[in-house]
Design a protein around this motif. Structure first.
Motif, PDB file in Angstrom:
ATOM      1  N   TYR A 302     -10.862 -18.952  30.144  1.00 35.99           N
ATOM      2  CA  TYR A 302      -9.685 -18.354  29.495  1.00 35.99           C
ATOM      3  C   TYR A 302      -8.733 -19.426  28.960  1.00 35.99           C
ATOM      4  CZ  TYR A 302     -10.947 -13.735  31.307  1.00 35.99           C
ATOM      5  OH  TYR A 302     -11.575 -12.557  31.574  1.00 35.99           O
ATOM      6  N   ILE A 303      -8.537 -20.489  29.752  1.00 33.04           N
ATOM      7  CA  ILE A 303      -7.651 -21.576  29.300  1.00 33.04           C
ATOM      8  C   ILE A 303      -8.207 -22.230  28.037  1.00 33.04           C
ATOM      9  CG2 ILE A 303      -6.767 -23.865  29.903  1.00 33.04           C
ATOM     10  CD1 ILE A 303      -6.569 -22.906  32.800  1.00 33.04           C
ATOM     11  N   LEU A 304      -9.513 -22.490  28.037  1.00 30.74           N
ATOM     12  CA  LEU A 304     -10.145 -23.096  26.868  1.00 30.74           C
ATOM     13  C   LEU A 304     -10.074 -22.165  25.658  1.00 30.74           C
ATOM     14  CD1 LEU A 304     -13.301 -24.682  28.541  1.00 30.74           C
ATOM     15  CD2 LEU A 304     -11.404 -25.921  27.469  1.00 30.74           C
ATOM     16  N   LEU A 305     -10.260 -20.865  25.885  1.00 28.99           N
ATOM     17  CA  LEU A 305     -10.217 -19.895  24.784  1.00 28.99           C
ATOM     18  C   LEU A 305      -8.834 -19.849  24.147  1.00 28.99           C
ATOM     19  CD1 LEU A 305     -11.742 -17.623  23.266  1.00 28.99           C
ATOM     20  CD2 LEU A 305     -10.884 -16.034  25.002  1.00 28.99           C
ATOM     21  N   VAL A 306      -7.791 -19.780  24.978  1.00 34.61           N
ATOM     22  CA  VAL A 306      -6.417 -19.757  24.452  1.00 34.61           C
ATOM     23  C   VAL A 306      -6.104 -21.062  23.732  1.00 34.61           C
ATOM     24  CG1 VAL A 306      -3.991 -19.697  25.109  1.00 34.61           C
ATOM     25  CG2 VAL A 306      -5.597 -18.114  26.177  1.00 34.61           C
ATOM     26  N   SER A 307      -6.556 -22.176  24.281  1.00 33.67           N
ATOM     27  CA  SER A 307      -6.325 -23.481  23.633  1.00 33.67           C
ATOM     28  C   SER A 307      -7.008 -23.546  22.280  1.00 33.67           C
ATOM     29  CB  SER A 307      -6.834 -24.609  24.530  1.00 33.67           C
ATOM     30  OG  SER A 307      -6.187 -24.609  25.782  1.00 33.67           O
ATOM     31  N   MET A 308      -8.248 -23.036  22.201  1.00 31.92           N
ATOM     32  CA  MET A 308      -8.991 -23.040  20.943  1.00 31.92           C
ATOM     33  C   MET A 308      -8.278 -22.219  19.882  1.00 31.92           C
ATOM     34  SD  MET A 308     -12.806 -21.470  20.215  1.00 31.92           S
ATOM     35  CE  MET A 308     -12.215 -19.769  20.437  1.00 31.92           C
ATOM     36  N   LEU A 309      -7.853 -21.016  20.247  1.00 24.92           N
ATOM     37  CA  LEU A 309      -7.197 -20.145  19.277  1.00 24.92           C
ATOM     38  C   LEU A 309      -5.835 -20.696  18.862  1.00 24.92           C
ATOM     39  CD1 LEU A 309      -8.100 -16.666  20.806  1.00 24.92           C
ATOM     40  CD2 LEU A 309      -9.081 -17.759  18.795  1.00 24.92           C
ATOM     41  N   SER A 310      -5.097 -21.286  19.812  1.00 23.05           N
ATOM     42  CA  SER A 310      -3.793 -21.870  19.487  1.00 23.05           C
ATOM     43  C   SER A 310      -3.944 -23.024  18.503  1.00 23.05           C
ATOM     44  CB  SER A 310      -3.100 -22.354  20.766  1.00 23.05           C
ATOM     45  OG  SER A 310      -2.883 -21.288  21.662  1.00 23.05           O
ATOM     46  N   MET A 311      -4.920 -23.889  18.764  1.00 18.62           N
ATOM     47  CA  MET A 311      -5.173 -25.004  17.860  1.00 18.62           C
ATOM     48  C   MET A 311      -5.597 -24.500  16.488  1.00 18.62           C
ATOM     49  SD  MET A 311      -5.068 -28.196  17.333  1.00 18.62           S
ATOM     50  CE  MET A 311      -4.712 -28.721  19.020  1.00 18.62           C
ATOM     51  N   PHE A 312      -6.373 -23.439  16.468  1.00 22.38           N
ATOM     52  CA  PHE A 312      -6.828 -22.893  15.194  1.00 22.38           C
ATOM     53  C   PHE A 312      -5.661 -22.315  14.393  1.00 22.38           C
ATOM     54  CE2 PHE A 312      -9.036 -20.076  12.298  1.00 22.38           C
ATOM     55  CZ  PHE A 312     -10.141 -20.837  11.934  1.00 22.38           C
ATOM     56  N   ILE A 313      -4.736 -21.636  15.059  1.00 29.76           N
ATOM     57  CA  ILE A 313      -3.563 -21.073  14.375  1.00 29.76           C
ATOM     58  C   ILE A 313      -2.728 -22.188  13.759  1.00 29.76           C
ATOM     59  CG2 ILE A 313      -1.378 -19.859  14.738  1.00 29.76           C
ATOM     60  CD1 ILE A 313      -2.832 -18.195  16.892  1.00 29.76           C
ATOM     61  N   VAL A 314      -2.505 -23.258  14.519  1.00 31.29           N
ATOM     62  CA  VAL A 314      -1.759 -24.405  13.995  1.00 31.29           C
ATOM     63  C   VAL A 314      -2.464 -24.998  12.785  1.00 31.29           C
ATOM     64  CG1 VAL A 314      -1.003 -26.761  14.507  1.00 31.29           C
ATOM     65  CG2 VAL A 314      -0.683 -24.958  16.213  1.00 31.29           C
ATOM     66  N   ALA A 315      -3.789 -25.135  12.879  1.00 30.75           N
ATOM     67  CA  ALA A 315      -4.565 -25.738  11.792  1.00 30.75           C
ATOM     68  C   ALA A 315      -4.466 -24.919  10.514  1.00 30.75           C
ATOM     69  CB  ALA A 315      -6.030 -25.878  12.221  1.00 30.75           C
ATOM     70  N   VAL A 316      -4.565 -23.593  10.632  1.00 30.92           N
ATOM     71  CA  VAL A 316      -4.484 -22.726   9.446  1.00 30.92           C
ATOM     72  C   VAL A 316      -3.102 -22.821   8.806  1.00 30.92           C
ATOM     73  CG1 VAL A 316      -4.483 -20.321   8.672  1.00 30.92           C
ATOM     74  CG2 VAL A 316      -6.272 -21.130  10.205  1.00 30.92           C
ATOM     75  N   ALA A 317      -2.049 -22.827   9.633  1.00 32.89           N
ATOM     76  CA  ALA A 317      -0.692 -22.919   9.099  1.00 32.89           C
ATOM     77  C   ALA A 317      -0.475 -24.237   8.350  1.00 32.89           C
ATOM     78  CB  ALA A 317       0.318 -22.792  10.247  1.00 32.89           C
ATOM     79  N   VAL A 318      -0.975 -25.323   8.916  1.00 30.50           N
ATOM     80  CA  VAL A 318      -0.837 -26.629   8.267  1.00 30.50           C
ATOM     81  C   VAL A 318      -1.608 -26.658   6.949  1.00 30.50           C
ATOM     82  CG1 VAL A 318      -1.357 -29.087   8.483  1.00 30.50           C
ATOM     83  CG2 VAL A 318      -0.411 -27.846  10.427  1.00 30.50           C
ATOM     84  N   LEU A 319      -2.804 -26.068   6.955  1.00 27.50           N
ATOM     85  CA  LEU A 319      -3.623 -26.036   5.738  1.00 27.50           C
ATOM     86  C   LEU A 319      -2.909 -25.281   4.622  1.00 27.50           C
ATOM     87  CD1 LEU A 319      -6.494 -27.041   4.968  1.00 27.50           C
ATOM     88  CD2 LEU A 319      -7.267 -24.695   5.310  1.00 27.50           C
ATOM     89  N   MET A 320      -2.289 -24.169   4.943  1.00 24.03           N
ATOM     90  CA  MET A 320      -1.549 -23.402   3.938  1.00 24.03           C
ATOM     91  C   MET A 320      -0.361 -24.185   3.404  1.00 24.03           C
ATOM     92  SD  MET A 320      -1.670 -19.623   5.711  1.00 24.03           S
ATOM     93  CE  MET A 320      -0.715 -18.847   4.406  1.00 24.03           C
ATOM     94  N   ALA A 321       0.271 -24.956   4.272  1.00 24.90           N
ATOM     95  CA  ALA A 321       1.437 -25.735   3.854  1.00 24.90           C
ATOM     96  C   ALA A 321       1.064 -26.864   2.894  1.00 24.90           C
ATOM     97  CB  ALA A 321       2.135 -26.315   5.083  1.00 24.90           C
ATOM     98  N   SER A 322      -0.207 -27.210   2.808  1.00 18.44           N
ATOM     99  CA  SER A 322      -0.632 -28.320   1.949  1.00 18.44           C
ATOM    100  C   SER A 322      -0.872 -27.896   0.498  1.00 18.44           C
ATOM    101  CB  SER A 322      -1.928 -28.947   2.490  1.00 18.44           C
ATOM    102  OG  SER A 322      -3.031 -28.084   2.257  1.00 18.44           O
ATOM    103  N   ALA A 323      -0.681 -26.608   0.181  1.00 17.15           N
ATOM    104  CA  ALA A 323      -0.986 -26.077  -1.141  1.00 17.15           C
ATOM    105  C   ALA A 323      -0.200 -26.822  -2.233  1.00 17.15           C
ATOM    106  CB  ALA A 323      -0.679 -24.596  -1.212  1.00 17.15           C
ATOM    107  N   GLY A 324      -0.858 -27.013  -3.385  1.00 17.67           N
ATOM    108  CA  GLY A 324      -0.224 -27.630  -4.545  1.00 17.67           C
ATOM    109  C   GLY A 324      -0.345 -26.711  -5.748  1.00 17.67           C
ATOM    110  N   HIS A 325      -0.137 -27.259  -6.960  1.00 22.56           N
ATOM    111  CA  HIS A 325      -0.228 -26.489  -8.186  1.00 22.56           C
ATOM    112  C   HIS A 325      -1.148 -27.212  -9.152  1.00 22.56           C
ATOM    113  CE1 HIS A 325       2.962 -23.676  -7.060  1.00 22.56           C
ATOM    114  NE2 HIS A 325       3.641 -24.731  -6.594  1.00 22.56           N
ATOM    115  N   ARG A 326      -2.140 -26.491  -9.663  1.00 21.45           N
ATOM    116  CA  ARG A 326      -3.067 -27.077 -10.623  1.00 21.45           C
ATOM    117  C   ARG A 326      -2.361 -27.261 -11.964  1.00 21.45           C
ATOM    118  NH1 ARG A 326      -8.289 -27.537 -10.087  1.00 21.45           N
ATOM    119  NH2 ARG A 326      -8.322 -25.973  -8.423  1.00 21.45           N
ATOM    120  N   LYS A 327      -2.521 -28.426 -12.561  1.00 25.57           N
ATOM    121  CA  LYS A 327      -1.867 -28.714 -13.841  1.00 25.57           C
ATOM    122  C   LYS A 327      -2.600 -27.995 -14.972  1.00 25.57           C
ATOM    123  CE  LYS A 327      -0.358 -33.307 -12.336  1.00 25.57           C
ATOM    124  NZ  LYS A 327      -0.433 -34.772 -12.576  1.00 25.57           N
TER     125      LYS A 327
END
Length: 327
Positions: A302-327
């Protein structure tokens, strides 16, 4: 004149179709939650890195690559969750008599003892029809699930499931860069003056190639199955509509999601569009709450499962924040 772009789009459809088929085998071995987290994380680690350079670095590198590092951590945690849960299940099965109630205990029937459905004796996916009476997470529940599914996993190495999952992730990581090349021609495969494929035209070729390769592979595995699954026939396939509606719905949702991902990638960069890999969060809801995955598992799992999902949520949020605009 734009056949090079068409071929890139078709290559993307081929690897996506192979990846989808691989995950269906991986689910039996690894479970829905871990399969999706690991394969999606690999997709981002490899695919988003490719797309970052293909898109002329329009995504914010100082945000994108820390996010990719978080996905790498999620892959490691996902492997640890699978290993820990496999150990939990093994311990449950060793104590099967004390974990089963009279009249509800399921009996494991090896694949070699099953008779093909066209012979009219036993369908390997019917089981003992007691799964609804057993509590999720118990040894009896695990055995009955094993009896009901075509892919048998008892006694097989956990490395098989992880290997299939990693293979699926590699396939998934290539379809988005291939589509990126089809629509933007970063490798200058087109002759000068030839217009690029628009997203919708590329998506048409992408979908057609995915359909064709899926048809070929499924017919091949129907008559020459892998991983000890039972051999079938066209007659048995056409007569068995149990679950077919769900399969058709899954295909429609997959196609709709792919189309939206490609539209977003063309606008904001394909690396940021890989944020659609947040899908494991939904898969975990299905797996844990509805399918009984990880019920009665150990505290470590259970600890590993919660850690995995928490890390995944952080990763997705960071990935979305990296968005740019195509010229």
């Amino acid at each position: 004149d734009n056949w090079p772009s068409v071929l890139f789009a078709m290559a993307g459809g081929v690897v996506l179709s192979i990846g989808n088929l691989a995950t269906q085998y991986a689910w039996a071995f690894v479970g829905l939650s871990v399969t999706e987290v690991i394969s999606s994380s690999i997709t981002v680690v490899i695919g988003s890195t490719f797309n970052y350079f293909l898109d002329d670095k329009i995504n914010k590198a100082e945000i994108l690559f820390p996010g990719i590092a978080c996905f790498l951590v999620a892959v490691g945690l996902g492997s640890a969750v699978h290993s820990s849960n496999a150990a939990d299940n093994k311990a449950k099965l060793n104590n099967l008599p004390s974990d089963s109630k009279p009249g509800t205990r399921a009996t494991f029937i090896p694949t070699s003892c099953e008779t093909l459905p066209e012979n009219g004796i036993k369908d390997p996916e019917v089981g003992n029809d007691t799964v609804g009476k057993l509590k999720a997470g118990t040894a009896g529940f695990l055995v009955e699930i094993e009896n009901r599914r075509s892919i048998k996993v008892f006694g097989k190495s956990i490395l098989i499931g992880l290997a299939i999952t990693f293979f699926a992730g590699v396939c998934f990581s290539l379809f988005s860069p291939a589509f990126n090349l089809a629509t933007n021609d970063q490798w200058h495969a087109l002759k000068k003056g030839v217009p690029h494929l628009i997203v919708y035209t590329a998506f048409f070729y992408f979908s057609v190639s995915g359909f064709v390769i899926a048809l070929i592979l499924n017919i091949r595995f129907l008559f020459s199955p892998i991983l000890d699954t039972h051999r079938s026939s066209f007659k048995a396939y056409l007569n068995d509509w149990n679950g077919r509606g769900w399969a058709l719905l899954a295909g429609l949702l997959c196609g709709f999601g792919n189309g939206l991902q490609f539209m977003g990638g063309q606008a904001a960069g394909y690396a940021a569009a890989d944020a659609v890999q947040a899908l494991p969060l939904v898969s975990t809801f299905w797996g844990i709450l509805l399918f009984g995955e990880y019920r009665k598992s150990s505290r470590r799992t259970y600890i590993l499962l919660v850690s995995m999902l928490s890390m995944f949520i952080v990763a997705v949020a960071v990935l979305m924040a990296s968005a740019g605009h195509r010229k």
